[in-house]
Motif scaffolding. Structure first.
Motif, PDB file in Angstrom:
ATOM      1  N   ILE A 130     131.687 -32.781  41.127  1.00  0.00           N
ATOM      2  CA  ILE A 130     132.017 -31.582  41.900  1.00  0.00           C
ATOM      3  C   ILE A 130     133.532 -31.414  41.986  1.00  0.00           C
ATOM      4  CG2 ILE A 130     131.710 -30.402  44.101  1.00  0.00           C
ATOM      5  CD1 ILE A 130     129.132 -30.832  42.567  1.00  0.00           C
ATOM      6  N   THR A 131     134.030 -30.356  41.347  1.00  0.00           N
ATOM      7  CA  THR A 131     135.466 -30.044  41.408  1.00  0.00           C
ATOM      8  C   THR A 131     135.736 -28.599  41.815  1.00  0.00           C
ATOM      9  OG1 THR A 131     135.547 -29.413  39.062  1.00  0.00           O
ATOM     10  CG2 THR A 131     135.975 -31.736  39.600  1.00  0.00           C
ATOM     11  N   SER A 132     134.727 -27.723  41.720  1.00  0.00           N
ATOM     12  CA  SER A 132     134.924 -26.287  41.932  1.00  0.00           C
ATOM     13  C   SER A 132     134.122 -25.809  43.134  1.00  0.00           C
ATOM     14  CB  SER A 132     134.488 -25.499  40.689  1.00  0.00           C
ATOM     15  OG  SER A 132     135.115 -25.989  39.526  1.00  0.00           O
ATOM     16  N   PHE A 133     134.651 -24.800  43.819  1.00  0.00           N
ATOM     17  CA  PHE A 133     134.051 -24.288  45.051  1.00  0.00           C
ATOM     18  C   PHE A 133     134.039 -22.764  45.008  1.00  0.00           C
ATOM     19  CE2 PHE A 133     134.464 -22.890  49.533  1.00  0.00           C
ATOM     20  CZ  PHE A 133     133.361 -23.532  50.092  1.00  0.00           C
ATOM     21  N   ALA A 134     133.094 -22.146  45.715  1.00  0.00           N
ATOM     22  CA  ALA A 134     133.068 -20.689  45.897  1.00  0.00           C
ATOM     23  C   ALA A 134     132.833 -20.394  47.372  1.00  0.00           C
ATOM     24  CB  ALA A 134     131.975 -20.048  45.050  1.00  0.00           C
ATOM     25  N   TYR A 135     133.591 -19.427  47.918  1.00  0.00           N
ATOM     26  CA  TYR A 135     133.489 -19.077  49.327  1.00  0.00           C
ATOM     27  C   TYR A 135     132.245 -18.233  49.579  1.00  0.00           C
ATOM     28  CZ  TYR A 135     138.377 -20.520  49.474  1.00  0.00           C
ATOM     29  OH  TYR A 135     139.533 -21.237  49.382  1.00  0.00           O
ATOM     30  N   PRO A 136     131.368 -18.635  50.493  1.00  0.00           N
ATOM     31  CA  PRO A 136     130.246 -17.758  50.854  1.00  0.00           C
ATOM     32  C   PRO A 136     130.765 -16.421  51.385  1.00  0.00           C
ATOM     33  CG  PRO A 136     129.884 -19.971  51.704  1.00  0.00           C
ATOM     34  CD  PRO A 136     131.298 -19.932  51.194  1.00  0.00           C
ATOM     35  N   PHE A 137     130.172 -15.354  50.911  1.00  0.00           N
ATOM     36  CA  PHE A 137     130.544 -13.989  51.303  1.00  0.00           C
ATOM     37  C   PHE A 137     131.991 -13.650  50.940  1.00  0.00           C
ATOM     38  CE2 PHE A 137     127.626 -15.733  54.577  1.00  0.00           C
ATOM     39  CZ  PHE A 137     126.496 -15.008  54.238  1.00  0.00           C
ATOM     40  N   ALA A 138     132.612 -14.466  50.089  1.00  0.00           N
ATOM     41  CA  ALA A 138     134.024 -14.277  49.737  1.00  0.00           C
ATOM     42  C   ALA A 138     134.893 -14.219  50.982  1.00  0.00           C
ATOM     43  CB  ALA A 138     134.215 -13.018  48.892  1.00  0.00           C
TER      44      ALA A 138
END
Length: 723
Positions: A130-138
């Motif tokens: 795990i190296t990458s993340f995405a913000y919920p709802f931006a």
């Protein structure tokens, strides 16, 4: 600074960056041909139908990044851990997306760390890189960006920062820089939904080809998008034929050298950083009202957000909007949801589905009682959810309450849950709409009915019931109330107990008036006596920790408290000239004042003047001059009697009102009042005033008296003429 759905917040920053780049490029050498754009196919939320999408990618020789909330894995409708591990083995990337997919800017710092750091730890412990993340709802902020860094991520994706078919995105540019200027908030077009065409998808690639750069496409459902738990289609769906057509075309673009497809990790690079655990969750609360911020009075953490510990929820095809309405049932705030369009699904405001900051704790097998106040233009009901495992929230099937009717006035409803499912550690609930309408909710309570009743409480309640005419009990003793209190319902009323007040009976109109204030949680607290009768005109009263409720057949049940109650008491309660109260206290007056109506007058209170009574002709004259908002301000005394010929007067902040039977009530103020005083008030030659002040031209005013007139002008001051 909070950032949500970036296309509405990032325009200025994009323009600024573009300007700085142009400024630096004025004397640059002629540009060379750009490298082909790098395209990343990202998939959010670990939806189960993404497994088939990955197979389509595999067949085309392409790999994607799947942002996976660890709390969703193995839940109904989502990927299993084994399926996600198989994707990673096939060359796809698994990224973090928080544990429960909350709006991070609406959470406290510790909860945000738990959501972001623990999600990465959970996924790593399952065998993922795990190296990458995405913000919920931006949805993000400067503080949240820092948490993502601190949790060991190499990058984090936003949404809506690049140009797409969405009209508001025009001018945002077609690609992110490589490397990104801010790896913790990488730019991407809006998420793809069921309105996108093959041309819309291709344009994301072809419009980036002249200048190159990086374009991240964001998908959710691939297929029919039917949620197996609700049997409805999610709008964030791309059909399998459309997805297949686009992937085949994109593979051709890569083969022709016009695009390169990579995962996020392949674009960003970097090592896998050490795992960081989030803070421990707060200790579970098991007694009292388990709802945090039950009256929705604690303001949101960010402007324009929902009250702390509350979140918007819902599913299906409908248009819903959430806001804070003023005033609430009690206090200044209530949750409001407007459902303006409806096909299916529902909408609701409910305690945040989190890891411990706000979600109410629960014990498997226990039964909980829910109370809430609502106003609604359409039927509503409670919908319930529970949390298990690492943070998986599930719909509590067959636990919804019956439908409650639309209500124009604030109405309280009570619902008892089934036993909490095995493995659950928290529950949440909200009142929903399943049709077009407007719903307001406030003053929630959630108590554990399994909390053991103290022997002292049980004995006291039984003794009170035996000595009363309440009939038989209609429920068990329920504890967990404020200050460790308990209650038990009977056919003709309720008995409440606390260690401070003992067991007291409330019933009928007084019980309803107490309930409207939030029971023991409101300003009245617990009752300190039973009803006491024998009052004038058949009235009764009951004492509470924070005031008194009086009832009479003519006036109903009314609350008096504090300084107004003391002022009424000084007049002999209901036996004095004021009679019974005909309203509760009414606030919102000038300078924080309040007032309360009585049969024989009104009591006004302000911090500067205390509680004062006005009545009859004096009150009518004060009203004529706009009460406390006029030049007289608040009264500073009650009526004072004993004047000549049976007259009375009352002092106000801005003057005095005199009354006599012969002259009526008239105010007296300012310079004219000073002149009147110099003549001995009503005892002098002038007698009582017979008019209010009136203008006579040139800025001058006059007031007539029984024995003459006082005139004031800005040039000559006051003068007196006698009859």
């Amino acid at each position: 600074m909070a950032k949500t759905h970036a296309r509405w917040t990032a325009a200025g920053s994009v323009v600024a960056v573009a300007a700085s780049l142009l400024g630096g490029a004025v004397f640059a050498a002629p540009a060379q041909a750009a490298d082909p754009p790098v395209i990343t196919l990202t998939f959010d939320d670990a939806d189960g139908d993404q497994v088939a999408a990955a197979q389509i990618l595999n067949q085309a020789g392409l790999k994607g990044t799947f942002f996976t909330p660890s709390g969703y894995l193995d839940a109904t409708g989502y990927m299993t851990t084994a399926q996600a591990l198989a994707l990673q083995t096939a060359g796809h990337e698994i990224g973090g997306h928080t544990v429960t997919h909350p709006d991070l800017v609406q959470m406290g710092a510790d909860e945000a760390k738990r959501q972001i750091c623990n999600d990465r730890v959970n996924l790593a412990n399952k065998g993922f890189r795990i190296t990458s993340f995405a913000y919920p709802f931006a949805s993000t902020s400067d503080a949240v960006l820092q948490v993502v860094r601190d949790c060991g991520y190499n990058s984090a994706r936003g949404l809506g920062d690049l140009e797409s078919k969405v009209p508001e995105s025009v001018g945002f540019g077609f690609a992110e820089a490589i490397p990104p200027l801010e790896p913790m908030l990488t730019k991407a077009p809006d998420q793809i939904d069921n309105t996108w065409t093959i041309l819309d998808l291709k344009n994301l690639v072809t419009k980036a080809q002249p200048a190159g750069g990086w374009v991240q496409l964001t998908f959710h459902h691939i297929g029919d998008g039917i949620d197996p738990t609700t049997n409805t289609a999610d709008p964030l769906t791309v059909s399998t034929p459309l997805f297949q057509e686009f992937v085949t075309w994109l593979a051709g673009e890569q083969a022709a050298g016009r695009a390169t497809v990579k995962t996020v990790d392949q674009v960003i690079g970097g090592t896998v950083k050490a795992l960081v655990n989030g803070p421990a969750a707060p200790a579970p609360q098991t007694t009292g009202n388990l709802i945090k911020n039950p009256g929705l009075e604690t303001a949101p953490l960010v402007a324009g957000g929902l009250p702390q510990c509350w979140a918007a929820g819902g599913w299906g095809t409908n248009t819903r909007a959430f806001s804070v309405a003023t005033p609430g049932h009690t206090g200044t705030a209530a949750g409001q949801m407007v459902m303006s369009a409806y096909t299916n699904g529902d909408g609701k405001l409910l305690p945040s589905l989190d890891l411990g900051e706000c979600a109410p704790s629960a014990v498997p097998g226990h039964i909980y009682q829910i109370k809430a106040w609502y106003k609604s233009t359409a039927p509503t009901q409670f919908e319930l959810y529970y949390r298990t495992g690492l943070g998986t929230w599930s719909y509590w099937n067959l636990a919804a309450s019956p439908l409650y009717n639309a209500a124009a006035n604030w109405t309280q409803v009570t619902y008892t849950t089934p036993p909490v499912p095995a493995g659950a550690s928290a529950i949440s609930m909200g009142m929903n709409l399943i049709s077009i309408g407007t719903l307001l909710t406030d003053d929630f309570e959630l108590t554990d009915t399994a909390s053991a009743a103290p022997a002292e409480a049980t004995a006291a309640i039984l003794a009170a019931a035996t000595a009363s005419s309440l009939g038989t009990a209609t429920g068990t003793v329920v504890c967990g109330l404020a200050a460790g209190g308990c209650y038990q319902n009977y056919q003709a009323g309720v008995i409440h107990w606390s260690s401070v007040t003992g067991a007291r009976i409330t019933k009928g109109a007084i019980d309803a008036a107490w309930a409207a204030q939030g029971w023991e949680n409101g300003g009245l607290g617990y009752p300190t006596s039973n009803e006491i009768g024998g009052l004038k005109d058949g009235g009764v009263y009951q004492n509470f920790q924070g005031g008194v409720i009086h009832w009479s057949p003519a006036t109903g049940a009314r609350i008096t408290k504090g300084a107004i109650d003391a002022a009424w008491a000084a007049q002999g309660w209901e036996n004095g000239g004021l009679g019974y109260p005909t309203s509760n206290e009414i606030g919102g007056l000038k300078n924080g004042g309040v007032y309360q109506n009585f049969q024989g007058g009104v009591i006004h209170w302000s911090p500067a003047t205390g509680a004062r009574i006005t009545k009859g002709a004096v009150r009518a004259t004060w009203a004529f001059f706009n009460w406390e908002n006029g030049f007289l301000g608040y009264p500073t005394s009650n009526e004072i009697t004993g004047l000549k010929n049976g007259g009375v007067y009352q002092n106000f902040q801005g003057g005095v009102i005199y009354w006599s039977a012969a002259t009526g009530a008239h105010p007296n103020a300012g310079a004219i009042r000073v002149a009147y005083a110099s003549q001995g008030w009503e005892n002098g030659r002038l007698g009582y005033p017979t008019t209010n002040e009136f203008a006579i031209g040139g800025g001058a005013v006059a007031q007539d008296y029984q024995g003459g007139r006082i005139t004031w002008s800005p040039t000559s001051g006051t003068s007196i003429t006698y009859r």
